[in-house]
Enzyme design. Structure first.
Site: not given
Length: 474
Positions: A72, A198, A255, A294, A306, A309
């Site tokens: 490298k 990437e 993510h 939020y 809501c 359920k």
């Protein structure tokens, strides 16, 4: 006309993109070199290290790439990229030709010839899922040994992805032991997590959505901030080292959760004859709720008429279609676990008199349907606690409101504990629970009543747990 037009468009386009782009980057780099060019060593020439080497060197900084792999290092010294990433080889070649980039296997030489060392080595998974820090430990030993005989202040920056506590419990002790010096006094330490995709890494480096600096000492934080202010950096945030470490993991796991959620919605949609891409395209257009801060605040469980359920309904429908949805299927279990978590915090105080401030699932409403605070109250009653409850909206509803029948028929054992005297509930309680965001409750956190324990489930606390207050997630 075709030849002239094509020549004009190709020549002008190529000239604009190559000449202007190269001129901008070179001019900016040369200017930075004159005004604030730094001497930087980068340990680890994998994906992150190689990209950083190219992007820093082209901006006028002198960069030394360090790696145990001679292959490298040889690639860097020949202006070749050790990884496949669009545009990177051009940057490396430009840095090399300008005399601002070189590679070496000699850690002592690299530290001696630099003022900042970035640690960019890998942190792979072990078989049991834990994180391997073998490369981190090895590099810290090398850098620390090199610092032992170096005069002047040197800053060590961890750019590798590490779990919270790694720098405090592993990096700093190794650096101090091998150098014989003290972190924060004789040398600096910081964390600077990377957010490079990437295939788009250079653009992400040049135009970061967020730049996170976790600092042990202000001097190191100032140095990094100056390094990134030359970029198109909209948000540079400086935090403690542990917070910076956790931010990186939170982003990556979030993510992963988004990908999994979208896939599960897509699978349900397909089974129903719906294109899940259309669904998610519209969902993502809502930046007020769907893609916003939020619902991204740690705190107590969700409730109301809501969310519980509809989570159950979609989960049931997916099951009836034989569509596995492990993530969506776990939401209610996770929500219930958060209620039990609050109960455990209260139980740890070993006090029996409890005051619950807030019973509706959020402030400004008398709606008690599926309120997690009602569930918490029932748990406390079942455990034999002496419970008093204050909620001015529910108190009104119990006498006048549309929810009067629900209160009387569904939760009479809970509503009977309501007290309309705020001060009396405070006086009765040994443990005070802030249940919803009624602004009147904030003063119980700002000035906790003497001798009382305050448990904040909302987030009124501007600080972490202490001084008579404890937060459910902070």
């Amino acid at each position: 006309s075709r030849t002239a037009g094509q020549q004009d468009s190709r020549t002008a386009g190529q000239q604009d993109s190559r000449t202007a782009g190269q001129q901008d980057s070179r001019t900016a780099g040369q200017q930075d070199s004159r005004t604030a060019g730094r001497h930087i060593s980068i340990f680890g020439l994998g994906y992150v290290g190689a990209v950083c080497a190219g992007c820093l060197s082209v901006r006028g900084h002198r960069v030394i790439g360090v790696d145990v792999s001679a292959a490298k290092v040889d690639l860097i010294n020949r202006g070749k990229s050790p990884i496949v990433e669009p545009g990177l080889e051009e940057l490396l070649r430009e840095g090399l030709c300008a005399g601002r980039l070189r590679g070496t296997v000699d850690a002592v030489d690299a530290v001696a010839d630099s003022e900042i060392s970035f640690i960019c080595v890998g942190t792979p998974s072990k078989k049991n899922g834990s994180l391997s820090v073998d490369y981190i430990e090895s590099v810290c030993n090398e850098i620390g040994s090199a610092l032992r005989n170096k005069a002047g202040y040197h800053t060590v920056v961890v750019r590798s992805t590490v779990l919270p506590g790694t720098v405090k419990n592993i990096v700093i002790p190794i650096l101090e032991k091998s150098s014989g010096k003290r972190a924060g006094t004789d040398f600096g330490v910081a964390v600077n997590p990377e957010f490079l995709r990437e295939g788009k890494a250079i653009n992400d480096y040049d135009h970061p959505a967020i730049t996170v600096i976790g600092e042990l000492d202000q001097r190191s934080g100032d140095l990094l901030q100056a390094l990134y202010e030359e970029l198109d950096a909209h948000h540079i945030v400086r935090k403690s080292i542990e917070v910076a470490e956790m931010i990186k993991y939170t982003c990556n796991v979030w993510h992963a959760a988004k990908v999994t959620f979208a896939n599960e919605i897509g699978n349900i949609s397909k089974a129903l004859g719906v294109d899940g891409r259309e669904v998610m395209d519209v969902v993502c257009k809502d930046s007020r709720l769907n893609l916003s801060p939020y619902y991204m605040r740690p705190g107590f469980a969700f409730g109301g008429s809501c969310l519980p359920k509809d989570v159950r309904a979609l989960n049931y429908r997916a099951s009836s279609l034989d569509v596995p949805v492990p993530l969506i299927g776990s939401l209610m279990r996770s929500n219930e676990a958060q209620v039990r978590h609050a109960l455990d915090i209260i139980a740890n105080y070993e006090k029996r008199k409890v005051g619950l401030f807030g019973l509706s699932f959020k402030a400004g409403t008398d709606d008690l349907r599926e309120s997690p605070l009602v569930e918490l109250a029932e748990m406390l009653i079942g455990k034999g606690y002496a419970l008093s409850i204050y909620d001015r909206n529910v108190e009104y509803a119990r006498v006048f409101g549309a929810n009067k029948e629900y209160i009387e028929s569904k939760i009479p054992h809970v509503s009977s504990l309501l007290d309309n005297d705020f001060d009396r509930v405070v006086a009765h309680s040994e443990v005070i629970i802030i249940g919803n965001g009624d602004e009147r409750f904030r003063k119980l956190v700002d000035a906790p009543p003497p001798g009382k324990h305050v448990v904040d489930l909302v987030g009124f606390m501007p600080h972490v747990s202490g001084d008579g207050c404890e937060g459910i997630c902070w």
